[in-house]
Motif scaffolding. Structure first.
Motif, PDB file in Angstrom:
ATOM      1  N   TRP A   1     -15.054 -15.377 -46.174  1.00 38.08           N
ATOM      2  CA  TRP A   1     -14.466 -16.321 -47.110  1.00 38.08           C
ATOM      3  C   TRP A   1     -15.417 -17.502 -47.315  1.00 38.08           C
ATOM      4  O   TRP A   1     -16.359 -17.704 -46.561  1.00 38.08           O
ATOM      5  N   ARG A   2     -15.119 -18.274 -48.328  1.00 38.53           N
ATOM      6  CA  ARG A   2     -15.849 -19.523 -48.551  1.00 38.53           C
ATOM      7  C   ARG A   2     -14.836 -20.575 -48.976  1.00 38.53           C
ATOM      8  O   ARG A   2     -13.811 -20.263 -49.599  1.00 38.53           O
ATOM      9  N   ALA A   3     -15.142 -21.805 -48.622  1.00 41.51           N
ATOM     10  CA  ALA A   3     -14.240 -22.906 -48.968  1.00 41.51           C
ATOM     11  C   ALA A   3     -14.533 -23.381 -50.381  1.00 41.51           C
ATOM     12  O   ALA A   3     -15.692 -23.640 -50.738  1.00 41.51           O
ATOM     13  N   VAL A   4     -13.501 -23.467 -51.178  1.00 45.08           N
ATOM     14  CA  VAL A   4     -13.626 -23.977 -52.549  1.00 45.08           C
ATOM     15  C   VAL A   4     -12.569 -25.041 -52.764  1.00 45.08           C
ATOM     16  O   VAL A   4     -11.523 -25.066 -52.094  1.00 45.08           O
ATOM     17  N   THR A   5     -12.845 -25.936 -53.685  1.00 49.75           N
ATOM     18  CA  THR A   5     -11.896 -27.023 -53.965  1.00 49.75           C
ATOM     19  C   THR A   5     -11.402 -26.918 -55.404  1.00 49.75           C
ATOM     20  O   THR A   5     -12.041 -26.308 -56.268  1.00 49.75           O
ATOM     21  N   ARG A   6     -10.274 -27.552 -55.630  1.00 52.59           N
ATOM     22  CA  ARG A   6      -9.667 -27.551 -56.972  1.00 52.59           C
ATOM     23  C   ARG A   6      -8.880 -28.839 -57.137  1.00 52.59           C
ATOM     24  O   ARG A   6      -8.130 -29.241 -56.222  1.00 52.59           O
ATOM     25  N   THR A   7      -9.032 -29.482 -58.284  1.00 53.24           N
ATOM     26  CA  THR A   7      -8.292 -30.720 -58.558  1.00 53.24           C
ATOM     27  C   THR A   7      -7.729 -30.667 -59.982  1.00 53.24           C
ATOM     28  O   THR A   7      -7.879 -29.668 -60.699  1.00 53.24           O
ATOM     29  N   ASP A   8      -7.124 -31.772 -60.361  1.00 55.49           N
ATOM     30  CA  ASP A   8      -6.529 -31.864 -61.700  1.00 55.49           C
ATOM     31  C   ASP A   8      -7.544 -32.302 -62.758  1.00 55.49           C
ATOM     32  O   ASP A   8      -7.179 -32.695 -63.871  1.00 55.49           O
ATOM     33  N   ALA A   9      -8.844 -32.245 -62.394  1.00 56.38           N
ATOM     34  CA  ALA A   9      -9.874 -32.724 -63.328  1.00 56.38           C
ATOM     35  C   ALA A   9      -9.832 -31.972 -64.647  1.00 56.38           C
ATOM     36  O   ALA A   9     -10.057 -32.557 -65.720  1.00 56.38           O
ATOM     37  N   ASN A  10      -9.534 -30.654 -64.576  1.00 54.02           N
ATOM     38  CA  ASN A  10      -9.479 -29.883 -65.827  1.00 54.02           C
ATOM     39  C   ASN A  10      -8.224 -30.176 -66.636  1.00 54.02           C
ATOM     40  O   ASN A  10      -8.057 -29.657 -67.740  1.00 54.02           O
ATOM     41  N   LYS A  11      -7.339 -30.992 -66.090  1.00 54.34           N
ATOM     42  CA  LYS A  11      -6.124 -31.396 -66.814  1.00 54.34           C
ATOM     43  C   LYS A  11      -6.190 -32.864 -67.221  1.00 54.34           C
ATOM     44  O   LYS A  11      -5.175 -33.470 -67.563  1.00 54.34           O
ATOM     45  N   GLY A  12      -7.411 -33.424 -67.145  1.00 58.60           N
ATOM     46  CA  GLY A  12      -7.575 -34.832 -67.515  1.00 58.60           C
ATOM     47  C   GLY A  12      -7.324 -35.781 -66.381  1.00 58.60           C
ATOM     48  O   GLY A  12      -7.240 -36.999 -66.587  1.00 58.60           O
ATOM     49  N   GLY A  13      -7.211 -35.288 -65.167  1.00 51.92           N
ATOM     50  CA  GLY A  13      -6.951 -36.134 -64.019  1.00 51.92           C
ATOM     51  C   GLY A  13      -8.228 -36.659 -63.387  1.00 51.92           C
ATOM     52  O   GLY A  13      -9.337 -36.258 -63.739  1.00 51.92           O
ATOM     53  N   ALA A  14      -8.072 -37.530 -62.396  1.00 47.41           N
ATOM     54  CA  ALA A  14      -9.219 -38.143 -61.719  1.00 47.41           C
ATOM     55  C   ALA A  14      -9.158 -37.925 -60.201  1.00 47.41           C
ATOM     56  O   ALA A  14      -9.853 -38.610 -59.452  1.00 47.41           O
TER      57      ALA A  14
END
Length: 384
Positions: A46-59
């Motif tokens: 496995w590898r660690a990946v991150t995800r945020t609301d940046a693609n929804k206009g978030g910060a």
């Protein structure tokens, strides 16, 4: 029969020991443990990946510090997007490093240690393929059933049931699906994730440390195998036991018949060696009157004019019996002969013919003498 009992004891103890060892091994192998973190001990790539609301206009932001020995990262949820979030995920990959799907159906729970710099509520998610809907390059098309848990400044061990995760409502709204479709499959899982929830503090950096992530499950095949082994092994042992018991009983009875053979001809006992008149009188009288149910020591004293003490002394010195024990010996020996030679006669008739009025008492004495009931003795003689 002692040899038979020794064999049974040794065989039974050996089989019991094997059963216990195999049972311990089977139960131990039933429990499945698959470590994921630390990465060096992981049974999966496995590898660690991150995800945020940046693609929804978030910060919102997230930064990984360590993914080898533990999952150490900081994140900040910024209240800018409609649904702000930040998460870290273990994305499963193949040997070439390409994303892949794994089967987690053998595991029913996941556990891990976690600590947060700020107390908050987080969510664990297991991303799953929804047949006919999920698209490999669109994470939003995957179902993401999850479970909430509390994360504090003190280390805590979290245990989550993978079979009781709940799919978030937004996913149903996004795909216009019925909320009743709560069933999900863990046979195709691209990633598992831990992220913020709507109760996570906003505009504050939270440091998270996670270790000892382990998938837990049960493989019941080993218990099924053990159950089959118990049935077959102990069934075979029971069959062997019955067969050996029959053989040993036949051999034991044959030996006893051989030892008691002189008594089978007590009506023709040779009295030549017994020159003493009293000895002759005692043996002849008992040989001819043993079947009389009223025969007792007083009757014999009156009949042959020999004292009670003399009768017992002679029987004890010549044969090793008292009056009662020798009388029972004569009766039981004759009963054994009749059981073997007259299979059509019932036990009660034979008991009466040798001087016993009470069949139950006869059965008790016979079992003490031959180690089995008259009925069993008759059956064994028939086989013999």
């Amino acid at each position: 029969m002692q040899e038979f009992y020794n064999k049974v004891f040794m065989g039974g103890m050996s089989l019991l020991l094997v059963s216990l060892l195999l049972g311990y091994a089977s139960v131990s192998r039933t429990y499945l443990y698959l470590p994921l973190v630390p990465a060096g001990q992981s049974g999966m790539l496995w590898r660690a990946v991150t995800r945020t609301d940046a693609n929804k206009g978030g910060a919102s932001e997230i930064k990984i510090h360590d993914e080898q020995f533990s999952l150490s990262y900081d994140f900040t949820v910024v209240k800018q997007a409609q649904y702000p979030y930040a998460e870290i995920a273990l994305e499963f990959v193949d040997a070439s490093g390409a994303p892949t799907l794994i089967d987690l159906t053998a595991y029913d729970s996941i556990s891990f240690n976690i600590r947060c710099s700020l107390t908050n509520t987080m969510v664990f998610s297991a991303w799953t393929v929804e047949e006919g809907l999920s698209v490999s390059d669109d994470l939003g098309s995957y179902r993401a059933p999850g479970a909430f848990f509390s994360c504090t400044e003190v280390w805590s061990r979290i245990n989550l049931d993978l079979s009781r995760l709940e799919t978030p409502q937004w996913w149903f709204d996004l795909h216009q699906l019925d909320l009743s479709r709560q069933q999900y499959q863990l046979n195709k899982v691209p990633r598992i994730a831990i992220g913020s929830s709507f109760q996570t503090p906003t505009d504050k950096m939270v440091s998270v440390l996670i270790n000892n992530v382990t998938l837990c499950g049960r493989d019941w095949r080993y218990l099924y195998f053990f159950a089959v082994f118990l049935v077959l092994a102990w069934g075979a042992f029971a069959a062997w036991l019955f067969k050996q018991y029959t053989r040993s009983l036949i051999a034991s009875l044959a030996q006893k018949q051989e030892r008691d053979r002189p008594l089978l001809a007590y009506q023709q006992l040779s009295i030549a060696p017994l020159r003493d008149r009293e000895k002759t009188a005692i043996l002849q009288y008992m040989a001819s009157e043993y079947a009389n149910p009223e025969l007792d020591l007083d009757t014999m004293v009156a009949a042959i004019n020999v004292t009670r003490a003399k009768i017992n002394d002679i029987l004890k010195s010549e044969l090793g019996y008292t009056f009662i024990s020798y009388l029972n010996k004569l009766r039981l020996t004759e009963a054994a002969r009749l059981l073997a030679e007259k299979p059509e006669a019932n036990v009660g008739e034979i008991a009466g013919s040798v001087g016993y009025k009470n069949t139950s008492y006869f059965n008790k004495l016979f079992k003490e003498e031959y180690g089995c009931t008259p009925k069993t003795y008759k059956s064994v003689c028939k086989k013999q």
